[in-house]
Design an enzyme around this catalytic site. Sequence first.
Site, PDB file in Angstrom:
ATOM      1  N   GLU A 245      24.172 -52.579  50.995  1.00 32.68           N
ATOM      2  CA  GLU A 245      24.906 -53.062  52.182  1.00 32.68           C
ATOM      3  C   GLU A 245      24.810 -51.938  53.210  1.00 32.68           C
ATOM      4  O   GLU A 245      25.490 -50.920  53.080  1.00 32.68           O
ATOM      5  CB  GLU A 245      26.371 -53.330  51.820  1.00 32.68           C
ATOM      6  CG  GLU A 245      26.571 -54.488  50.861  1.00 32.68           C
ATOM      7  CD  GLU A 245      26.342 -55.853  51.507  1.00 32.68           C
ATOM      8  OE1 GLU A 245      26.263 -55.923  52.747  1.00 32.68           O
ATOM      9  OE2 GLU A 245      26.210 -56.833  50.762  1.00 32.68           O
ATOM     10  N   CYS A 279      30.333 -51.942  60.189  1.00 37.06           N
ATOM     11  CA  CYS A 279      28.915 -52.327  60.152  1.00 37.06           C
ATOM     12  C   CYS A 279      28.664 -53.618  60.921  1.00 37.06           C
ATOM     13  O   CYS A 279      27.567 -53.862  61.375  1.00 37.06           O
ATOM     14  CB  CYS A 279      28.464 -52.479  58.713  1.00 37.06           C
ATOM     15  SG  CYS A 279      29.596 -53.517  57.774  1.00 37.06           S
TER      16      CYS A 279
HETATM   17  P1  NAP Z   1      26.585 -42.669  54.502  1.00 32.77           P
HETATM   18  O1  NAP Z   1      26.541 -41.370  55.177  1.00 32.77           O
HETATM   19  O2  NAP Z   1      25.320 -43.356  54.182  1.00 32.77           O
HETATM   20  O3  NAP Z   1      27.454 -42.466  53.180  1.00 32.77           O
HETATM   21  C1  NAP Z   1      27.767 -43.530  52.308  1.00 32.77           C
HETATM   22  C2  NAP Z   1      28.008 -42.979  50.918  1.00 32.77           C
HETATM   23  O4  NAP Z   1      26.788 -42.415  50.434  1.00 32.77           O
HETATM   24  C3  NAP Z   1      29.035 -41.854  50.865  1.00 32.77           C
HETATM   25  O5  NAP Z   1      29.752 -41.965  49.657  1.00 32.77           O
HETATM   26  C4  NAP Z   1      28.148 -40.617  50.871  1.00 32.77           C
HETATM   27  O6  NAP Z   1      28.774 -39.486  50.298  1.00 32.77           O
HETATM   28  C5  NAP Z   1      27.011 -41.102  49.993  1.00 32.77           C
HETATM   29  N1  NAP Z   1      25.782 -40.322  50.114  1.00 32.77           N
HETATM   30  C6  NAP Z   1      25.273 -39.703  51.213  1.00 32.77           C
HETATM   31  N2  NAP Z   1      24.088 -39.113  50.896  1.00 32.77           N
HETATM   32  C7  NAP Z   1      23.850 -39.373  49.587  1.00 32.77           C
HETATM   33  C8  NAP Z   1      22.815 -39.032  48.668  1.00 32.77           C
HETATM   34  N3  NAP Z   1      21.735 -38.330  49.034  1.00 32.77           N
HETATM   35  N4  NAP Z   1      22.914 -39.454  47.386  1.00 32.77           N
HETATM   36  C9  NAP Z   1      23.973 -40.186  46.999  1.00 32.77           C
HETATM   37  N5  NAP Z   1      24.992 -40.536  47.807  1.00 32.77           N
HETATM   38  C10 NAP Z   1      24.930 -40.146  49.097  1.00 32.77           C
HETATM   39  O7  NAP Z   1      27.442 -43.737  55.334  1.00 32.77           O
HETATM   40  P2  NAP Z   1      28.893 -43.542  55.933  1.00 32.77           P
HETATM   41  O8  NAP Z   1      28.789 -42.696  57.145  1.00 32.77           O
HETATM   42  O9  NAP Z   1      29.873 -43.178  54.880  1.00 32.77           O
HETATM   43  O10 NAP Z   1      29.227 -45.050  56.342  1.00 32.77           O
HETATM   44  C11 NAP Z   1      28.851 -45.598  57.540  1.00 32.77           C
HETATM   45  C12 NAP Z   1      27.613 -46.483  57.374  1.00 32.77           C
HETATM   46  O11 NAP Z   1      27.904 -47.490  56.408  1.00 32.77           O
HETATM   47  C13 NAP Z   1      27.261 -47.231  58.637  1.00 32.77           C
HETATM   48  O12 NAP Z   1      25.871 -47.210  58.834  1.00 32.77           O
HETATM   49  C14 NAP Z   1      27.748 -48.650  58.351  1.00 32.77           C
HETATM   50  O13 NAP Z   1      27.087 -49.637  59.092  1.00 32.77           O
HETATM   51  C15 NAP Z   1      27.525 -48.766  56.886  1.00 32.77           C
HETATM   52  N6  NAP Z   1      28.382 -49.790  56.287  1.00 32.77           N
HETATM   53  C16 NAP Z   1      27.789 -50.947  55.874  1.00 32.77           C
HETATM   54  C17 NAP Z   1      28.587 -51.952  55.354  1.00 32.77           C
HETATM   55  C18 NAP Z   1      27.969 -53.236  54.899  1.00 32.77           C
HETATM   56  O14 NAP Z   1      28.653 -53.985  54.218  1.00 32.77           O
HETATM   57  N7  NAP Z   1      26.730 -53.545  55.237  1.00 32.77           N
HETATM   58  C19 NAP Z   1      29.962 -51.764  55.222  1.00 32.77           C
HETATM   59  C20 NAP Z   1      30.523 -50.561  55.633  1.00 32.77           C
HETATM   60  C21 NAP Z   1      29.704 -49.577  56.160  1.00 32.77           C
HETATM   61  P3  NAP Z   1      29.533 -38.412  51.255  1.00 32.77           P
HETATM   62  O15 NAP Z   1      30.713 -39.139  51.774  1.00 32.77           O
HETATM   63  O16 NAP Z   1      29.880 -37.306  50.342  1.00 32.77           O
HETATM   64  O17 NAP Z   1      28.556 -38.030  52.324  1.00 32.77           O
END
Ligand code: NAP
Length: 477
Positions: A245, A279
Amino acid sequence: MLYIDGEWRAGKRNEFFTVTNPATSDEIGEVANAEKIDAEKAVDAASKAFTTWSKTTAYERSKYLSDAYNLMIERKEDIAQLMSEEQGKPLKASRNEVQYGADFLLWFAEEAKRVYGEVIPSARKNQRFISIKQPVGVVGAITPWNYPVSMLTRKLGPALAAGCTVVLKPAEQTPLCAKAIIKIFHDVGLPKGVVNLLSTENPEEIGNVLLTDYRVKKITFTGSTAVGKKLAAKAAEQVKSISMELGGHAPFLVLKDANPEHAAKGVSLIKYLNTGQACISPNRIYVHESVADEFISVLKTRVEKLKAGSGLDETVTIGPLVNRKEIEKVDNQVKDAKEKGAKVITGGKVLTEGNLKKGNFYAPTILSGITEEMKIYQEETFGPVAPIVIYNDQDDIFAMANDTNYGLAAYVYTENLSAAMHAFEALNFGIIGINDINPTSAAAPFGGMNESGLGREGAREGIEEYLETKLGGFQLN
Ligand code: NAP
């Protein structure tokens, strides 16, 4: 504390990290910082628990989930207060999220009992085909901070209902909300090892354990497209099942036969929800020239009434951004748009008056005169900025809306039924709101096309992500 094999414990290295309130920068708690060995222990526990959990009846699993639903509703106000403190959204929005999050537990408590196989006719007289559904196995779940409760239950509900066990790694900005959800499962007596929680500041280290351990059969991720792609590539090395997602870049179309006042009300509610950190937040607002003046005027009036501040203050209607980095990204997109000719209708600056300077506040903003070369037109914004493109009859509005690698949500406002149906069919997005800014529910499939993701969460489809189909061919004597 981490939650591994039914116990709350510190990490192996006994390290902790602090959690802060994005509205005040105050420290609000400390959580254990998991490292590789903790993740391995969590996978051990989930793997051991799978042998018994996967053999429980659907009715037993359903009971745990409905008990968890009831307890979550009992704790709704406490969890909402915690969410407003840790993530920043206004209390009303936090309460809505807790309810939405709980709904997944109840929905999948029911769906657990509706996992059916099939008897398939064979062309051979002495052959019978039967297919059954079985849980995929141990699930590694990684979640974001923007919806720190519902993004967890949207995975935990169907995974547990299907008979899977889970190792959850929540976002590092919101581990306290994750703890509150896991505590619910602990308190309803879920068998040990069925869910495990790893709060951490080392996402890659923990992610790598989940991605490289053969016992983890599935990765379910919600977060940015950039991180999702990395995880998907690594998961492919073991051909693990994945659900993704990811990010969005939603178009919001106000057609010439729309009610501009209704459309402006819609944008004022959905664009600034969660301070634009969603998102499905509209990121490109296309307004037909014939209704543009009225649309902008109503939107401006509504946006200027928004009150920024701590989500814990009941009179506040827009909270902070999650951190300084996000403020800079939003401000940078606004400056770039201004330099390239956009007009600021309202807002367009970091808020620093009084107590706001302690937090990460950006003024609710409307920009008009947006064009394709601007960053804000191309990138996901994740902030409280509504960028408006005014179009005319010569523009191919659906081609413009579809011109993105993302494909999560889109919105259309029109009073014309044929135009609405045409738009519904023409837009390449997984979720389309027609005169509707809230096309989400535990009962409805949520997910994106293209670089917005793979798979669907919620609905009947949601549990399928955690099931394998097994075929039996029986030859009779
Ligand atoms: P993110 O930076 O991609 O982080 C999401 C999760 O992934 C966090 O738990 C993060 O940990 C972890 N993570 C980051 N790098 C990683 C790696 N190399 N290996 C394993 N895990 C890793 O996203 P975010 O800033 O938290 O969230 C915002 C994004 O989520 C936006 O792009 C939004 O559109 C999207 N989103 C999508 C939906 C949907 O349903 N489609 C819903 C909500 C949000 P850390 O927190 O420790 O960095």
